[in-house]
Design an enzyme around this catalytic site. Structure first.
Site, mmCIF file in Angstrom:
data_model
loop_
_atom_site.group_PDB
_atom_site.id
_atom_site.type_symbol
_atom_site.label_atom_id
_atom_site.label_comp_id
_atom_site.label_asym_id
_atom_site.label_seq_id
_atom_site.Cartn_x
_atom_site.Cartn_y
_atom_site.Cartn_z
ATOM 1 N N ALA A 65 -8.403 8.808 7.257
ATOM 2 C CA ALA A 65 -8.115 10.192 6.896
ATOM 3 C C ALA A 65 -6.826 10.209 6.091
ATOM 4 O O ALA A 65 -5.971 9.336 6.251
ATOM 5 C CB ALA A 65 -7.981 11.031 8.155
ATOM 6 N N GLY A 109 -10.686 6.749 9.905
ATOM 7 C CA GLY A 109 -11.828 7.576 9.520
ATOM 8 C C GLY A 109 -12.780 6.852 8.579
ATOM 9 O O GLY A 109 -13.974 7.184 8.525
ATOM 10 N N GLU A 112 -14.977 4.890 10.803
ATOM 11 C CA GLU A 112 -15.826 5.858 11.505
ATOM 12 C C GLU A 112 -16.930 6.392 10.588
ATOM 13 O O GLU A 112 -18.067 6.589 11.009
ATOM 14 C CB GLU A 112 -14.962 7.009 12.036
ATOM 15 C CG GLU A 112 -13.967 6.522 13.090
ATOM 16 C CD GLU A 112 -12.967 7.593 13.486
ATOM 17 O OE1 GLU A 112 -12.058 7.872 12.673
ATOM 18 O OE2 GLU A 112 -13.089 8.147 14.576
ATOM 19 N N GLU A 132 -5.261 4.104 14.123
ATOM 20 C CA GLU A 132 -4.637 5.410 14.383
ATOM 21 C C GLU A 132 -3.515 5.306 15.400
ATOM 22 O O GLU A 132 -2.574 6.102 15.392
ATOM 23 C CB GLU A 132 -5.693 6.408 14.885
ATOM 24 C CG GLU A 132 -6.716 6.827 13.839
ATOM 25 C CD GLU A 132 -7.988 5.991 13.834
ATOM 26 O OE1 GLU A 132 -7.952 4.831 14.315
ATOM 27 O OE2 GLU A 132 -9.004 6.498 13.340
HETATM 28 C C1 HXC Z 1 -3.123 8.711 2.538
HETATM 29 C C2 HXC Z 1 -3.122 6.536 1.818
HETATM 30 C C3 HXC Z 1 -3.843 6.139 2.966
HETATM 31 C C4 HXC Z 1 -4.193 7.141 3.909
HETATM 32 C C5 HXC Z 1 -3.466 4.388 1.751
HETATM 33 N N1 HXC Z 1 -2.923 5.428 1.098
HETATM 34 N N2 HXC Z 1 -4.034 4.798 2.894
HETATM 35 N N3 HXC Z 1 -2.772 7.810 1.604
HETATM 36 N N4 HXC Z 1 -3.802 8.419 3.646
HETATM 37 N N5 HXC Z 1 -4.905 6.884 4.994
HETATM 38 C C6 HXC Z 1 -2.197 5.404 -0.174
HETATM 39 C C7 HXC Z 1 -0.801 4.845 -0.012
HETATM 40 O O1 HXC Z 1 0.082 5.814 0.450
HETATM 41 C C8 HXC Z 1 -0.512 4.394 -1.418
HETATM 42 O O2 HXC Z 1 -0.155 5.523 -2.197
HETATM 43 C C9 HXC Z 1 -1.878 3.920 -1.923
HETATM 44 O O3 HXC Z 1 -2.850 4.540 -1.090
HETATM 45 C C10 HXC Z 1 -2.045 2.423 -1.809
HETATM 46 O O4 HXC Z 1 -1.756 2.037 -0.479
HETATM 47 P P1 HXC Z 1 -0.718 0.866 -0.110
HETATM 48 O O5 HXC Z 1 -0.328 1.087 1.298
HETATM 49 O O6 HXC Z 1 0.366 0.785 -1.128
HETATM 50 O O7 HXC Z 1 -1.673 -0.414 -0.267
HETATM 51 P P2 HXC Z 1 -1.591 -1.794 0.521
HETATM 52 O O8 HXC Z 1 -0.175 -2.247 0.637
HETATM 53 O O9 HXC Z 1 -2.598 -2.667 -0.153
HETATM 54 O O10 HXC Z 1 -2.087 -1.462 2.024
HETATM 55 C C11 HXC Z 1 -3.404 -1.037 2.245
HETATM 56 C C12 HXC Z 1 -3.544 -0.436 3.684
HETATM 57 C C13 HXC Z 1 -2.474 0.632 3.927
HETATM 58 C C14 HXC Z 1 -3.404 -1.579 4.719
HETATM 59 C C15 HXC Z 1 -4.962 0.105 3.775
HETATM 60 O O11 HXC Z 1 -2.535 1.558 2.847
HETATM 61 C C16 HXC Z 1 -2.642 1.392 5.195
HETATM 62 O O12 HXC Z 1 -2.294 0.897 6.282
HETATM 63 N N6 HXC Z 1 -3.144 2.629 5.084
HETATM 64 C C17 HXC Z 1 -3.267 3.531 6.240
HETATM 65 C C18 HXC Z 1 -4.408 3.123 7.129
HETATM 66 C C19 HXC Z 1 -4.525 4.053 8.348
HETATM 67 O O13 HXC Z 1 -3.587 4.155 9.163
HETATM 68 N N7 HXC Z 1 -5.651 4.707 8.480
HETATM 69 C C20 HXC Z 1 -5.936 5.653 9.608
HETATM 70 C C21 HXC Z 1 -5.576 7.043 9.187
HETATM 71 S S1 HXC Z 1 -5.789 8.194 10.515
HETATM 72 P P3 HXC Z 1 1.230 5.592 -3.026
HETATM 73 O O14 HXC Z 1 1.209 6.991 -3.553
HETATM 74 O O15 HXC Z 1 2.298 5.280 -2.072
HETATM 75 O O16 HXC Z 1 1.025 4.523 -4.071
HETATM 76 C C22 HXC Z 1 -7.452 8.500 10.576
HETATM 77 C C23 HXC Z 1 -7.901 9.473 11.632
HETATM 78 C C24 HXC Z 1 -9.363 9.849 11.468
HETATM 79 O O17 HXC Z 1 -8.189 7.950 9.848
HETATM 80 C C25 HXC Z 1 -9.739 11.053 12.295
HETATM 81 C C26 HXC Z 1 -9.654 12.342 11.535
HETATM 82 C C27 HXC Z 1 -10.159 13.539 12.305
#
Ligand code: HXC
Length: 258
Positions: A65, A109, A112, A132
């Site tokens: 998400a 997400g 999921e 998460e």
């Molecule tokens: C918003 C995101 C994002 C996310 C990545 N980006 N994941 N933006 N939400 N979930 C953005 C980064 O901010 C960055 O933007 C660009 O995408 C590239 O990401 P990087 O982190 O620079 O890339 P990298 O170093 O290759 O790392 C990849 C990654 C990391 C390991 C996937 O991005 C990461 O850990 N992302 C978050 C994963 C996460 O926690 N997901 C769960 C979310 S909660 P900028 O602008 O900085 O370049 C969820 C809840 C679901 O999903 C339930 C909902 C009801």
């Protein structure tokens, strides 16, 4: 219909839906999940579509998400808007089969979403995870339930509690994905599987999908009864007569969805 966060290509009865927010690794925001719900509903209605492939980019299926969009929300916000709830339900309400073709990150997400599809084919570079916990929350669109049913309690619990990622080999070994293919072959392999499905009797395809899904939603006894009645009902179709006649006459069947 034109979408901003995804593309849809329809060819030879297969709809290929690609998530397309490269700037955020296809993070799911409100617009994307709403457009995805609309695209799936359109595909479900479209006579030129018999199977759907959902994919992202080579780097990310979806990295979860959108954290930027969620960060400032309160409990009241996410409860009253039921964050993504109704849109995710539209995915599982889709009657035609949906294959998730996963390359790169399928996190939170994103994982999921892939699990809400009917089966997952993944690329060698795929990484699945429910991170998460690192954000101070838990999975919110089915992860604790679906991952546990796919891979069992121990692995699911570890992934949800530690946030560690699972690679493609582990995902295949533990039953999360149906198979792993070379990254450059992901789309051709997923589309080939979708084409194979689209050549079957659509009545039998819908019945098979419904019956397999009963295995997740009801008791064994009820699921087996559901399957038995569906199997029996298919003997009222012309496609059953055609399929069995074609086998006996050693020819390809010509299904007409009747
Ligand atoms: C918003 C995101 C994002 C996310 C990545 N980006 N994941 N933006 N939400 N979930 C953005 C980064 O901010 C960055 O933007 C660009 O995408 C590239 O990401 P990087 O982190 O620079 O890339 P990298 O170093 O290759 O790392 C990849 C990654 C990391 C390991 C996937 O991005 C990461 O850990 N992302 C978050 C994963 C996460 O926690 N997901 C769960 C979310 S909660 P900028 O602008 O900085 O370049 C969820 C809840 C679901 O999903 C339930 C909902 C009801």
């Amino acid at each position: 219909m034109a979408y901003q966060t995804l593309t849809v290509e329809i060819d030879d009865y297969v709809a290929l839906i690609r998530l397309n927010r490269p700037e955020a690794l296809n993070a799911l925001n409100a617009q994307l999940v709403s457009e995805l719900g609309n695209a799936l509903a359109d595909a479900d209605q479209n006579e030129k579509v018999r199977c759907i492939v959902l994919t992202g980019s080579e780097k990310a299926f979806a990295a979860g998400a959108d954290i930027k969009e969620m960060a400032a929300k309160s409990y009241v916000d996410v409860y009253t808007e039921d964050l993504f709830g109704a849109d995710i339900d539209r995915i599982t309400a889709t009657r035609k089969p949906i294959i998730a073709a996963v390359a790169g990150y399928a996190l939170g997400g994103g994982c999921e979403l892939a699990m809400a599809c009917d089966f997952i084919i993944c690329a060698e570079n795929a990484k699945f995870g429910q991170p998460e916990i690192n954000l101070g929350v838990i999975a919110g669109i089915g992860g604790t339930q679906r991952l546990t049913r796919f891979v069992g309690k121990s692995k699911s619990m570890e992934m949800h509690l530690t946030g560690r990622f699972m690679d493609a080999t582990e995902a295949e070994r533990s039953g999360l994905v149906s198979r792993v293919v070379p990254t450059t072959k992901l789309i051709p392999e997923a589309v080939a599987a979708a084409k194979k499905i689209s050549e079957k009797s659509q009545i039998a395809v819908l019945a098979a999908k419904e019956a397999v899904n009963r295995a997740y939603e009801t008791t064994l006894r009820e699921g087996i009864l559901f399957e038995r009645r569906s199997f029996q009902a298919l003997f009222s179709t012309e496609d059953q007569k055609e399929g069995m006649a074609a086998f006996l006459e050693k020819r390809e069947p010509q299904f007409r969805d009747r």
